[in-house]
Design an enzyme around this catalytic site. Sequence first.
Site, PDB file in Angstrom:
ATOM      1  N   TYR A  67       0.745  -1.316  -0.127  1.00 38.31           N
ATOM      2  CA  TYR A  67      -0.011   0.083  -0.088  1.00 38.31           C
ATOM      3  C   TYR A  67       0.825   1.264  -0.068  1.00 38.31           C
ATOM      4  CZ  TYR A  67      -4.128  -2.518   0.248  1.00 38.31           C
ATOM      5  OH  TYR A  67      -4.997  -3.408   0.080  1.00 38.31           O
ATOM      6  N   GLY A 117      -8.046  -5.840  -2.894  1.00 44.16           N
ATOM      7  CA  GLY A 117      -7.423  -4.919  -2.064  1.00 44.16           C
ATOM      8  C   GLY A 117      -8.174  -4.516  -0.801  1.00 44.16           C
ATOM      9  N   SER A 118      -7.270  -3.849   0.221  1.00 47.83           N
ATOM     10  CA  SER A 118      -8.329  -3.751   1.654  1.00 47.83           C
ATOM     11  C   SER A 118      -9.514  -3.021   1.373  1.00 47.83           C
ATOM     12  CB  SER A 118      -7.272  -3.349   2.351  1.00 47.83           C
ATOM     13  OG  SER A 118      -7.573  -1.641   2.541  1.00 47.83           O
ATOM     14  N   SER A 119     -10.128  -3.274   2.476  1.00 47.94           N
ATOM     15  CA  SER A 119     -11.487  -2.732   2.488  1.00 47.94           C
ATOM     16  C   SER A 119     -11.541  -1.196   2.635  1.00 47.94           C
ATOM     17  CB  SER A 119     -12.098  -3.288   3.922  1.00 47.94           C
ATOM     18  OG  SER A 119     -11.436  -3.235   4.972  1.00 47.94           O
TER      19      SER A 119
END
Lengths: 400, 134
Positions: A375, B62-64
């Site tokens: 990320y 992908g993340s929340s």
Amino acid sequence: MQLTEEELGMLDGKYGKGTQIAMKIQVALGDVFNAERMVPVSRTHVALSNQEADLWFVEKMVNAGAKCRVSPTVNPGFNLEYFQCITKISKKDEETILRTRKAYKDVGATLTFDCTPYLEKNVPRFGEITAYSESSATPFINSVYGARTNRESAQSALCAAITGRTPLYGFLLDENRKGQVLVDVKAKIKDDFDYQLLGYAVPKKLKFKTPVFVNVPTSPSPAALMNLGAQLNTAGNVPMYHIVGVTPEARTVEDAFQGSDPENVITITEEDLEKVHDEITDPGGKIDFALFGCPHFNIDQVAHVSHLVDQKQLKVKLFIMTSSLTKELAHRMGYLDTLQAAGGDIVDDTCMDQPCWEFLYGKKGVTDSPKCAYYTKRRNMQFVIRNVDECIEAAMRGEI
Amino acid sequence: MTETFACHKVSEGIIEGDILLSSDDLCFYLVDPKTGVVIEKNHSLEGQSIAGKILVFPSGKGSSVVQADGMYQLKMSGKGPKALIIKYPDTVLVASSIIMEMPVVDKVDEQFYQQVKNGDHVLLDATNGHLQIK
């Protein structure tokens, strides 16, 4: 979808505009996934991100008068007061974090600011119906506790917190919780870090099917289970896994597959883990910092790092991100003093994906977390990914 | 010749645009909001812009947290896609799309996938569940 009288009231605006917007979104979600009805939720967690969409949506709900029926715990933004002491925080970033804090307080959230609420403060029981967003949380809730949640977005989880309901579909239903692919782990899983690589490697081979792991150690640490879930849900959308003999819905292989045959059997070898490791890590070299705690470190992990640096000196700055409770405990245990004496520190209430780390942009660090490296691509941070022990050695040498 | 295909509404809207195909799943956070260019390493669209396209891909990932943030930033900068055609809807992508008012469909006729090519001009009516290649 069948709605109760109260739910229809929410949809009609009887409980205010905010609740109405939340219910509308949830009905739309329910329609997409063919939910028959709504069910009450008893716990929620919102992956606050302190970024534009997050702030926009929560303020929109606050302005519409929404108040959570089920107070959610929330993810970290960054610890403004801490970072103001060690670096320059722009006026804009200061304003954003203050607005985020205020909006979540006003909407009725419990301001925990940690991404591992499932280890403390928001722990469900087996079978409980919940709505958790945050990629390390949903697999832990579903897999380790056997409680039930879909892979909520921050916004859908906030809607659930506001209405106290969620559409009944997906991982809330028995039949969707069964394992789909048997994953035979031929690689030797030695430590918590190998679970990171395992979690990252699996979605590449089986897409987003629910994996059932066999031949992994039968006493994984909480950190190992946290790592496995976080990476499964980063490399792919995998909000549930089973480990035979470990997780509660997988006492046996038959149990995990609910009596069906696996759709597929895959193996994960030593080479698979090495390949994934090579793919995600930046090359070695001189490093400027070490960053841990994505997801937030628990007290055992903090203790481990503290022992490794005891009486030693780090060449580069080292930060461990954790919850405020864990930081307090680390202080009480003397770990914080040890870390600080070595040149490191513990930062609470903070996520790595935040503008407070601007002083590390363009630099290279070490971390044990593929998720952290993934990320921060947007923030132009480079990461060499290694296990914790190797990271610490590197931080003492200043290179890897 | 115009061909029409049935599809299923995920998030409403009617829009026209050019197709961009991705064989990989997509995380909108790993798209540069200033340019709409995909920055994810080893992604089939790495280095290409998704701005103004009707994007065909299997699924979100992908993340929340970041999917909505990525989509919102692209929407604000005007460098986002016009609409999405997906195979496997997930809660995060669906909720983000509904909230951001991005037209999205799934369950498109298999025929469509056999015929569609990059750059095809398409009329997508998510609200009524059909799709035309023009």
